[in-house]
Scaffold this motif. Structure first.
Motif, mmCIF file in Angstrom:
data_model
loop_
_atom_site.group_PDB
_atom_site.id
_atom_site.type_symbol
_atom_site.label_atom_id
_atom_site.label_comp_id
_atom_site.label_asym_id
_atom_site.label_seq_id
_atom_site.Cartn_x
_atom_site.Cartn_y
_atom_site.Cartn_z
ATOM 1 N N THR A 12 0.847 -1.189 0.000
ATOM 2 C CA THR A 12 0.000 0.000 0.000
ATOM 3 C C THR A 12 0.882 1.238 0.000
ATOM 4 O O THR A 12 1.811 1.350 0.803
ATOM 5 C CB THR A 12 -0.914 0.014 1.251
ATOM 6 O OG1 THR A 12 -1.724 -1.151 1.230
ATOM 7 C CG2 THR A 12 -1.773 1.254 1.298
ATOM 8 N N GLY A 13 0.590 2.181 -0.884
ATOM 9 C CA GLY A 13 1.354 3.414 -0.960
ATOM 10 C C GLY A 13 0.928 4.412 0.111
ATOM 11 O O GLY A 13 -0.220 4.407 0.558
ATOM 12 N N PHE A 14 1.867 5.245 0.550
ATOM 13 C CA PHE A 14 1.564 6.272 1.542
ATOM 14 C C PHE A 14 2.588 7.395 1.450
ATOM 15 O O PHE A 14 3.677 7.220 0.915
ATOM 16 C CB PHE A 14 1.550 5.685 2.957
ATOM 17 C CG PHE A 14 2.873 5.094 3.393
ATOM 18 C CD1 PHE A 14 3.805 5.853 4.074
ATOM 19 C CD2 PHE A 14 3.172 3.770 3.104
ATOM 20 C CE1 PHE A 14 5.018 5.305 4.470
ATOM 21 C CE2 PHE A 14 4.383 3.204 3.501
ATOM 22 C CZ PHE A 14 5.310 3.979 4.184
ATOM 23 N N SER A 15 2.203 8.553 1.969
ATOM 24 C CA SER A 15 3.101 9.706 2.074
ATOM 25 C C SER A 15 3.936 9.538 3.339
ATOM 26 O O SER A 15 3.381 9.374 4.434
ATOM 27 C CB SER A 15 2.284 10.994 2.150
ATOM 28 O OG SER A 15 3.073 12.057 2.655
ATOM 29 N N VAL A 16 5.243 9.592 3.215
ATOM 30 C CA VAL A 16 6.127 9.426 4.370
ATOM 31 C C VAL A 16 5.869 10.540 5.385
ATOM 32 O O VAL A 16 5.699 10.273 6.570
ATOM 33 C CB VAL A 16 7.603 9.401 3.944
ATOM 34 C CG1 VAL A 16 8.528 9.361 5.156
ATOM 35 C CG2 VAL A 16 7.867 8.220 3.019
ATOM 36 N N ALA A 17 5.803 11.783 4.940
ATOM 37 C CA ALA A 17 5.589 12.907 5.859
ATOM 38 C C ALA A 17 4.257 12.778 6.584
ATOM 39 O O ALA A 17 4.180 13.027 7.792
ATOM 40 C CB ALA A 17 5.655 14.228 5.108
ATOM 41 N N ASP A 18 3.201 12.389 5.883
ATOM 42 C CA ASP A 18 1.899 12.232 6.528
ATOM 43 C C ASP A 18 1.934 11.122 7.568
ATOM 44 O O ASP A 18 1.350 11.250 8.651
ATOM 45 C CB ASP A 18 0.813 11.929 5.497
ATOM 46 C CG ASP A 18 0.464 13.128 4.635
ATOM 47 O OD1 ASP A 18 0.865 14.268 4.979
ATOM 48 O OD2 ASP A 18 -0.211 12.919 3.604
ATOM 49 N N GLN A 19 2.614 10.047 7.279
ATOM 50 C CA GLN A 19 2.687 8.926 8.229
ATOM 51 C C GLN A 19 3.486 9.307 9.466
ATOM 52 O O GLN A 19 3.078 9.017 10.592
ATOM 53 C CB GLN A 19 3.306 7.697 7.563
ATOM 54 C CG GLN A 19 3.254 6.463 8.427
ATOM 55 C CD GLN A 19 1.840 6.011 8.716
ATOM 56 O OE1 GLN A 19 1.005 5.959 7.827
ATOM 57 N NE2 GLN A 19 1.565 5.688 9.955
ATOM 58 N N VAL A 20 4.609 9.976 9.273
ATOM 59 C CA VAL A 20 5.414 10.409 10.416
ATOM 60 C C VAL A 20 4.609 11.380 11.271
ATOM 61 O O VAL A 20 4.594 11.286 12.500
ATOM 62 C CB VAL A 20 6.739 11.048 9.945
ATOM 63 C CG1 VAL A 20 7.460 11.725 11.090
ATOM 64 C CG2 VAL A 20 7.630 10.009 9.283
ATOM 65 N N SER A 21 3.929 12.303 10.622
ATOM 66 C CA SER A 21 3.120 13.279 11.335
ATOM 67 C C SER A 21 2.011 12.618 12.139
ATOM 68 O O SER A 21 1.788 12.951 13.308
ATOM 69 C CB SER A 21 2.521 14.272 10.340
ATOM 70 O OG SER A 21 1.684 15.178 10.988
ATOM 71 N N SER A 22 1.317 11.663 11.549
ATOM 72 C CA SER A 22 0.222 11.005 12.270
ATOM 73 C C SER A 22 0.762 10.137 13.403
ATOM 74 O O SER A 22 0.167 10.082 14.481
ATOM 75 C CB SER A 22 -0.657 10.185 11.330
ATOM 76 O OG SER A 22 0.024 9.055 10.838
ATOM 77 N N ASP A 23 1.897 9.474 13.199
ATOM 78 C CA ASP A 23 2.499 8.668 14.270
ATOM 79 C C ASP A 23 2.931 9.570 15.428
ATOM 80 O O ASP A 23 2.725 9.226 16.593
ATOM 81 C CB ASP A 23 3.707 7.883 13.753
ATOM 82 C CG ASP A 23 3.315 6.723 12.863
ATOM 83 O OD1 ASP A 23 2.109 6.419 12.743
ATOM 84 O OD2 ASP A 23 4.228 6.120 12.267
ATOM 85 N N TRP A 24 3.511 10.710 15.112
ATOM 86 C CA TRP A 24 3.979 11.640 16.148
ATOM 87 C C TRP A 24 2.782 12.190 16.912
ATOM 88 O O TRP A 24 2.796 12.270 18.133
ATOM 89 C CB TRP A 24 4.795 12.762 15.522
ATOM 90 C CG TRP A 24 5.427 13.648 16.556
ATOM 91 C CD1 TRP A 24 6.614 13.447 17.174
ATOM 92 C CD2 TRP A 24 4.879 14.850 17.108
ATOM 93 N NE1 TRP A 24 6.846 14.453 18.070
ATOM 94 C CE2 TRP A 24 5.803 15.329 18.048
ATOM 95 C CE3 TRP A 24 3.712 15.556 16.886
ATOM 96 C CZ2 TRP A 24 5.578 16.497 18.778
ATOM 97 C CZ3 TRP A 24 3.494 16.725 17.618
ATOM 98 C CH2 TRP A 24 4.420 17.182 18.552
ATOM 99 N N SER A 25 1.742 12.579 16.191
ATOM 100 C CA SER A 25 0.542 13.137 16.837
ATOM 101 C C SER A 25 -0.112 12.126 17.776
ATOM 102 O O SER A 25 -0.644 12.498 18.821
ATOM 103 C CB SER A 25 -0.474 13.573 15.785
ATOM 104 O OG SER A 25 0.037 14.645 15.027
ATOM 105 N N ALA A 26 -0.069 10.873 17.417
ATOM 106 C CA ALA A 26 -0.692 9.824 18.234
ATOM 107 C C ALA A 26 0.054 9.601 19.541
ATOM 108 O O ALA A 26 -0.524 9.120 20.507
ATOM 109 C CB ALA A 26 -0.766 8.531 17.450
ATOM 110 N N THR A 27 1.326 9.966 19.583
ATOM 111 C CA THR A 27 2.126 9.717 20.793
ATOM 112 C C THR A 27 2.350 10.971 21.624
ATOM 113 O O THR A 27 2.959 10.888 22.686
ATOM 114 C CB THR A 27 3.483 9.101 20.441
ATOM 115 O OG1 THR A 27 4.221 10.011 19.608
ATOM 116 C CG2 THR A 27 3.309 7.764 19.747
ATOM 117 N N HIS A 28 1.907 12.132 21.132
ATOM 118 C CA HIS A 28 2.142 13.397 21.885
ATOM 119 C C HIS A 28 0.857 14.107 22.150
ATOM 120 O O HIS A 28 -0.015 14.353 21.576
ATOM 121 C CB HIS A 28 3.110 14.286 21.123
ATOM 122 C CG HIS A 28 4.493 13.734 21.095
ATOM 123 N ND1 HIS A 28 4.916 12.833 20.145
ATOM 124 C CD2 HIS A 28 5.535 13.901 21.913
ATOM 125 C CE1 HIS A 28 6.171 12.508 20.372
ATOM 126 N NE2 HIS A 28 6.575 13.140 21.445
#
Length: 54
Positions: free
Chosen positions: A38-54
């Motif tokens: 599955t394709g994804f935007s690296v920046a969007d994934q990093v941003s969503s992962d960071w938001s989920a932990t902070h």
């Protein structure tokens, strides 16, 4: 790339920082999951992962 990624990439190239410009293609580019392809935007994934932990 588009948006801020494109702008930062262009600035790095203009300022003679080819290595930084190259890194921008990874940070702001697209990737594919090695398991499900599955394709994804690296920046969007990093941003969503960071938001989920902070």
């Amino acid at each position: 790339m588009d948006g801020i990624g494109r702008r930062l990439h262009d600035i790095a190239l203009t300022d003679g920082h080819q290595d930084v410009a190259n890194a921008m293609t990874y940070v702001f580019g697209d990737a594919a999951c090695p398991d499900c392809e599955t394709g994804f935007s690296v920046a969007d994934q990093v941003s969503s992962d960071w938001s989920a932990t902070h």
